[in-house]
Write a protein that holds these residues in place. Structure first.
Motif, mmCIF file in Angstrom:
data_model
loop_
_atom_site.group_PDB
_atom_site.id
_atom_site.type_symbol
_atom_site.label_atom_id
_atom_site.label_comp_id
_atom_site.label_asym_id
_atom_site.label_seq_id
_atom_site.Cartn_x
_atom_site.Cartn_y
_atom_site.Cartn_z
ATOM 1 N N LEU A 20 0.833 -1.189 0.000
ATOM 2 C CA LEU A 20 0.000 0.000 0.000
ATOM 3 C C LEU A 20 0.876 1.251 0.000
ATOM 4 O O LEU A 20 0.649 2.189 -0.771
ATOM 5 C CB LEU A 20 -0.945 -0.007 1.206
ATOM 6 N N TYR A 21 1.888 1.277 0.826
ATOM 7 C CA TYR A 21 2.786 2.424 0.908
ATOM 8 C C TYR A 21 3.488 2.656 -0.438
ATOM 9 O O TYR A 21 3.631 3.791 -0.889
ATOM 10 C CB TYR A 21 3.803 2.218 2.027
ATOM 11 N N ALA A 22 3.897 1.591 -1.084
ATOM 12 C CA ALA A 22 4.583 1.704 -2.375
ATOM 13 C C ALA A 22 3.665 2.260 -3.461
ATOM 14 O O ALA A 22 4.140 2.851 -4.435
ATOM 15 C CB ALA A 22 5.139 0.348 -2.801
ATOM 16 N N SER A 23 2.351 2.097 -3.299
ATOM 17 C CA SER A 23 1.405 2.565 -4.315
ATOM 18 C C SER A 23 0.982 4.023 -4.120
ATOM 19 O O SER A 23 0.242 4.561 -4.945
ATOM 20 C CB SER A 23 0.177 1.658 -4.337
ATOM 21 N N LEU A 24 1.446 4.672 -3.060
ATOM 22 C CA LEU A 24 1.063 6.058 -2.809
ATOM 23 C C LEU A 24 1.646 6.998 -3.853
ATOM 24 O O LEU A 24 2.734 6.768 -4.374
ATOM 25 C CB LEU A 24 1.546 6.504 -1.428
ATOM 26 N N LEU A 25 0.893 8.050 -4.142
ATOM 27 C CA LEU A 25 1.376 9.102 -5.031
ATOM 28 C C LEU A 25 2.245 10.032 -4.206
ATOM 29 O O LEU A 25 1.768 10.649 -3.251
ATOM 30 C CB LEU A 25 0.201 9.888 -5.611
ATOM 31 N N ALA A 26 3.506 10.098 -4.520
ATOM 32 C CA ALA A 26 4.436 10.919 -3.746
ATOM 33 C C ALA A 26 5.781 10.945 -4.457
ATOM 34 O O ALA A 26 5.989 10.241 -5.448
ATOM 35 C CB ALA A 26 4.598 10.363 -2.336
ATOM 36 N N ASP A 27 6.663 11.758 -3.924
ATOM 37 C CA ASP A 27 8.014 11.869 -4.459
ATOM 38 C C ASP A 27 9.010 11.394 -3.408
ATOM 39 O O ASP A 27 8.779 11.539 -2.215
ATOM 40 C CB ASP A 27 8.328 13.322 -4.828
ATOM 41 N N HIS A 28 10.114 10.841 -3.872
ATOM 42 C CA HIS A 28 11.163 10.422 -2.945
ATOM 43 C C HIS A 28 12.015 11.607 -2.495
ATOM 44 O O HIS A 28 12.655 11.560 -1.458
ATOM 45 C CB HIS A 28 12.050 9.344 -3.580
ATOM 46 N N GLU A 29 11.990 12.666 -3.278
ATOM 47 C CA GLU A 29 12.772 13.867 -2.979
ATOM 48 C C GLU A 29 11.835 15.037 -2.710
ATOM 49 O O GLU A 29 10.720 15.082 -3.229
ATOM 50 C CB GLU A 29 13.692 14.217 -4.150
ATOM 51 N N VAL A 30 12.292 15.998 -1.947
ATOM 52 C CA VAL A 30 11.515 17.197 -1.675
ATOM 53 C C VAL A 30 11.396 18.005 -2.967
ATOM 54 O O VAL A 30 12.368 18.157 -3.694
ATOM 55 C CB VAL A 30 12.185 18.057 -0.582
ATOM 56 N N SER A 31 10.189 18.502 -3.244
ATOM 57 C CA SER A 31 9.980 19.366 -4.406
ATOM 58 C C SER A 31 9.315 20.660 -3.945
ATOM 59 O O SER A 31 8.970 20.811 -2.769
ATOM 60 C CB SER A 31 9.103 18.653 -5.439
ATOM 61 N N GLU B 154 7.675 -2.065 16.981
ATOM 62 C CA GLU B 154 8.032 -3.318 17.647
ATOM 63 C C GLU B 154 8.147 -3.029 19.131
ATOM 64 O O GLU B 154 8.978 -2.209 19.533
ATOM 65 C CB GLU B 154 9.340 -3.885 17.097
ATOM 66 N N GLY B 155 7.296 -3.664 19.917
ATOM 67 C CA GLY B 155 7.297 -3.423 21.352
ATOM 68 C C GLY B 155 6.990 -1.972 21.687
ATOM 69 O O GLY B 155 7.508 -1.440 22.662
ATOM 70 N N GLY B 156 6.173 -1.324 20.843
ATOM 71 C CA GLY B 156 5.824 0.067 21.060
ATOM 72 C C GLY B 156 6.859 1.071 20.584
ATOM 73 O O GLY B 156 6.639 2.274 20.647
ATOM 74 N N VAL B 157 7.987 0.582 20.091
ATOM 75 C CA VAL B 157 9.057 1.465 19.625
ATOM 76 C C VAL B 157 8.913 1.665 18.112
ATOM 77 O O VAL B 157 8.864 0.687 17.361
ATOM 78 C CB VAL B 157 10.450 0.882 19.951
ATOM 79 N N PRO B 158 8.848 2.927 17.638
ATOM 80 C CA PRO B 158 8.706 3.166 16.201
ATOM 81 C C PRO B 158 10.042 3.060 15.464
ATOM 82 O O PRO B 158 11.060 3.570 15.924
ATOM 83 C CB PRO B 158 8.172 4.599 16.141
ATOM 84 N N PHE B 159 10.003 2.377 14.327
ATOM 85 C CA PHE B 159 11.175 2.243 13.462
ATOM 86 C C PHE B 159 10.796 2.756 12.076
ATOM 87 O O PHE B 159 10.018 2.103 11.371
ATOM 88 C CB PHE B 159 11.629 0.784 13.366
ATOM 89 N N PRO B 160 11.327 3.912 11.669
ATOM 90 C CA PRO B 160 11.004 4.453 10.344
ATOM 91 C C PRO B 160 11.425 3.487 9.238
ATOM 92 O O PRO B 160 12.528 2.962 9.259
ATOM 93 C CB PRO B 160 11.803 5.757 10.278
ATOM 94 N N GLN B 161 10.525 3.292 8.267
ATOM 95 C CA GLN B 161 10.787 2.387 7.153
ATOM 96 C C GLN B 161 10.787 3.105 5.810
ATOM 97 O O GLN B 161 11.263 2.554 4.826
ATOM 98 C CB GLN B 161 9.718 1.286 7.114
ATOM 99 N N GLY B 162 10.193 4.307 5.762
ATOM 100 C CA GLY B 162 10.136 5.038 4.502
ATOM 101 C C GLY B 162 9.621 6.445 4.715
ATOM 102 O O GLY B 162 8.962 6.730 5.708
ATOM 103 N N LEU B 163 9.928 7.311 3.762
ATOM 104 C CA LEU B 163 9.513 8.703 3.823
ATOM 105 C C LEU B 163 9.191 9.157 2.407
ATOM 106 O O LEU B 163 10.019 9.005 1.507
ATOM 107 C CB LEU B 163 10.633 9.568 4.408
ATOM 108 N N ARG B 164 7.973 9.658 2.202
ATOM 109 C CA ARG B 164 7.545 10.145 0.890
ATOM 110 C C ARG B 164 7.045 11.572 1.040
ATOM 111 O O ARG B 164 6.395 11.911 2.024
ATOM 112 C CB ARG B 164 6.416 9.273 0.333
ATOM 113 N N HIS B 165 7.318 12.419 0.073
ATOM 114 C CA HIS B 165 6.941 13.827 0.095
ATOM 115 C C HIS B 165 5.734 14.039 -0.814
ATOM 116 O O HIS B 165 5.750 13.609 -1.969
ATOM 117 C CB HIS B 165 8.105 14.700 -0.380
#
Length: 85
Positions: free
Chosen positions: A25-36, A49-60
């Motif tokens: 689902l995240y891969a199908s989002l309309l977004a850019d990998h770089e800031v525009s 995991e165990g309530g601790v957030p682990f960033p996996q991706g960032l889309r602009h």
């Protein structure tokens, strides 16, 4: 969202415990990998995991992309929860 004070989180979607579904689902989002110039908000993929957030991706995203993404996420989560796919 970018503000004068920095980045502010104001909403999130819980996509469940199926990591493969969340990543697809995240891969199908309309977004850019770089800031525009139109980037006004980021959509982050975060694994907890165990309530601790682990960033996996960032889309602009622009406002238009955000609107389309909220519709897409809502539709796909609705289908998953109601049609058990």
């Amino acid at each position: 969202m970018k503000t004068f004070k920095g980045i502010e989180t104001y909403g999130c979607f819980h996509l469940g415990n199926d990591e493969a579904f969340a990543r697809r689902l995240y891969a199908s989002l309309l977004a850019d990998h770089e800031v525009s110039v139109d980037s006004v908000i980021t959509m982050d993929l975060v694994k907890r995991e165990g309530g601790v957030p682990f960033p996996q991706g960032l889309r602009h995203c622009s406002y238009e992309q955000l609107s389309a993404n909220v519709r897409l996420i809502t539709k796909e989560v609705f289908k998953r929860l109601n049609l058990e796919i």
